[in-house]
Enzyme design. Structure first.
Site, mmCIF file in Angstrom:
data_model
loop_
_atom_site.group_PDB
_atom_site.id
_atom_site.type_symbol
_atom_site.label_atom_id
_atom_site.label_comp_id
_atom_site.label_asym_id
_atom_site.label_seq_id
_atom_site.Cartn_x
_atom_site.Cartn_y
_atom_site.Cartn_z
ATOM 1 C CG HIS A 121 -1.924 0.964 1.393
ATOM 2 N ND1 HIS A 121 -1.677 2.268 1.742
ATOM 3 C CD2 HIS A 121 -3.269 0.877 1.227
ATOM 4 C CE1 HIS A 121 -2.822 2.943 1.783
ATOM 5 N NE2 HIS A 121 -3.814 2.120 1.471
ATOM 6 C CD GLN A 201 -7.100 -4.594 4.119
ATOM 7 O OE1 GLN A 201 -8.125 -5.220 4.392
ATOM 8 N NE2 GLN A 201 -7.128 -3.313 3.793
ATOM 9 C CB CYS A 362 -3.595 3.293 -1.633
ATOM 10 S SG CYS A 362 -4.807 4.567 -1.341
#
Ligand code: PLP
Length: 423
Positions: A121, A201, A362
């Protein structure tokens, strides 16, 4: 909370007239909040609100206890050795920036190397680029192999005696793949490398034991795990924390201040300058209780089942390109559709009250790897149901048919018009 079917009803957003039919599949971006979390925040402001670590009065003590209690709760949640290893930040991004500044500025020198990967990311790319620029260091990356996994065969050749830090995502927010952090930690255990893991995540559905994972830093955000925005966590091994300079200066992070010189508070407070996001941290504590109440194993099972169901459904629709291995433990599904831009698809499906993400997520280097500029992405949370997935599949099929038909006959006056929108 044993009955998974009841869970959606504990999220007030799904009880509003506007959202009662909403199928929300953008959970990798942020999750909705259960009533218990909203109540905890309200209760804090109603019954405990005072600044922390300052007031000798009862309210101040209550507020401090609430805030510090969450520190211990988080330490237990990720099996940290000690609550002093837990620093509250406003999210994953701030936690990584904190490490890049407070650890990076004192440990990275000209010519040193920082190693990340191609699937990061932007939050785990840009802080290192900024650090590399400040220090004239070199930023390197682990590429993906043909199976979209980190090419760990190249790890030995990428690591040199100038490599000082390895910063990797635990679970990709685009392709859902879960990197084998323990295996990587084992590979580097005889080096002096510091290892940062971005758990934004993974922490939402996998049990995390930072000591078993073998990392020095582990970072995550409250808002992706049913908690409020504005709170996040940096776990850091105490011996590493002790080598770090402060990140920001101000109240609370000091011991003694004169006009010319100051000394610092103990860890973790040394890294929490100013009034922290107290109510948000309290909300995060409540989100952890919510997760415990359901059980991470139950959440994980639900996510796996929904991923499996979605993949099966998507495979029956022609012209869908999945950026996914088919393994249901990869609980984020990115895809493109032949002949239809993901943006058009998302706008049409929004009419069916289905919310999912399109764009680069992203992760522009990963998009470049796949040779696309954007994908559509669905991701699940504990309140999603098989009905949600069925609605998604039905809407996906119908709208692809409509959009493909439209593009075949641009002169049809009954076409739904798609306005141009920046993504
Ligand atoms: N890392 C990963 C893997 C993410 O998925 C995200 C958010 O999507 C972030 C970092 C950044 O998190 P935040 O915006 O909460 O700081």
């Amino acid at each position: 909370m044993s009955n998974l079917n009841q869970i959606k009803s504990t999220f007030p957003i799904f009880q509003t007239i506007a959202n009662k039919n909403l199928v929300y599949l953008d959970n990798a971006s942020t999750t909705q909040k259960p009533q218990v979390v909203l109540d905890a925040i309200q209760d804090y402001y109603q019954n405990c609100n005072a600044n922390v670590h300052r007031g000798l009065y009862s309210l101040g003590q209550k507020s401090t206890e609430a805030y510090e209690g969450v520190r211990q709760k988080i330490a237990n949640f990720i099996s940290a050795e000690d609550s002093s290893s837990i620093i509250f930040t406003k999210g994953t991004t701030e936690a990584i920036n904190l490490v890049a500044s407070a650890w990076g500025d004192s440990n990275i020198n000209e010519g040193d190397e920082i190693l990340i990967s191609e699937m990061e990311h932007h939050s785990n790319i840009i802080p290192w680029q900024l650090l590399a620029k400040r220090k004239k260091a070199v930023l390197k990356h682990i590429p993906l192999n043909v199976n979209r996994e980190l090419n760990l065969e190249l790890l030995d050749s990428l690591l040199t005696d100038r490599t000082k830090i390895l910063a990797l995502v635990h679970q990709s927010n685009v392709i859902g793949i879960v990197n084998n952090i323990k295996k990587i930690a084992d590979k580097i255990k005889n080096t002096n490398l510091v290892f940062l893991v971005d758990g934004a995540q993974s922490v939402t559905h996998l049990p995390i034991n930072v000591q078993e994972l073998g990392c020095d830093f582990f970072v995550f955000s409250s808002h992706k795990m049913y908690g409020p925005t504005g709170a996040g966590v940096l776990y850091a091994k105490t011996n590493v924390l002790n080598t770090m300079e402060p990140y920001q200066g101000g109240g609370e992070m000091i011991d003694n201040v004169t006009l010319s010189h100051s000394t610092w508070n103990d860890v973790p407070w040394k890294f929490e300058a100013g009034t922290p996001n107290i109510a948000q941290v309290v909300g995060l504590g409540s989100a952890v209780d919510f997760i415990y109440d359901i059980g991470l194993d139950v959440i994980e099972k639900n996510l796996n089942q929904l991923t499996k169901l979605a993949l099966e459904g998507m495979k029956t629709i022609p012209g869908i390109n999945l950026f996914h291995s088919g393994d249901a433990s990869e609980t984020v599904i990115s895809f493109t559709t032949d002949g239809v831009h993901p943006q058009d698809l998302a706008m049409f499906m929004n009419e069916d009250e289905i919310a999912f993400r399109v764009g680069h997520h992203c992760a522009q280097p990963l998009m470049k790897h796949f040779g696309v500029t954007s994908t559509a992405r669905i991701s699940f949370a504990v309140y999603n149901t098989t009905k949600d997935v069925e609605k998604f599949i039905k809407s996906l099929k119908n709208n692809l048919d409509i959009l493909r038909e439209n593009s075949r006959d641009k002169t049809d006056p009954n076409l739904k018009q798609v306005p141009e929108v920046e993504i």
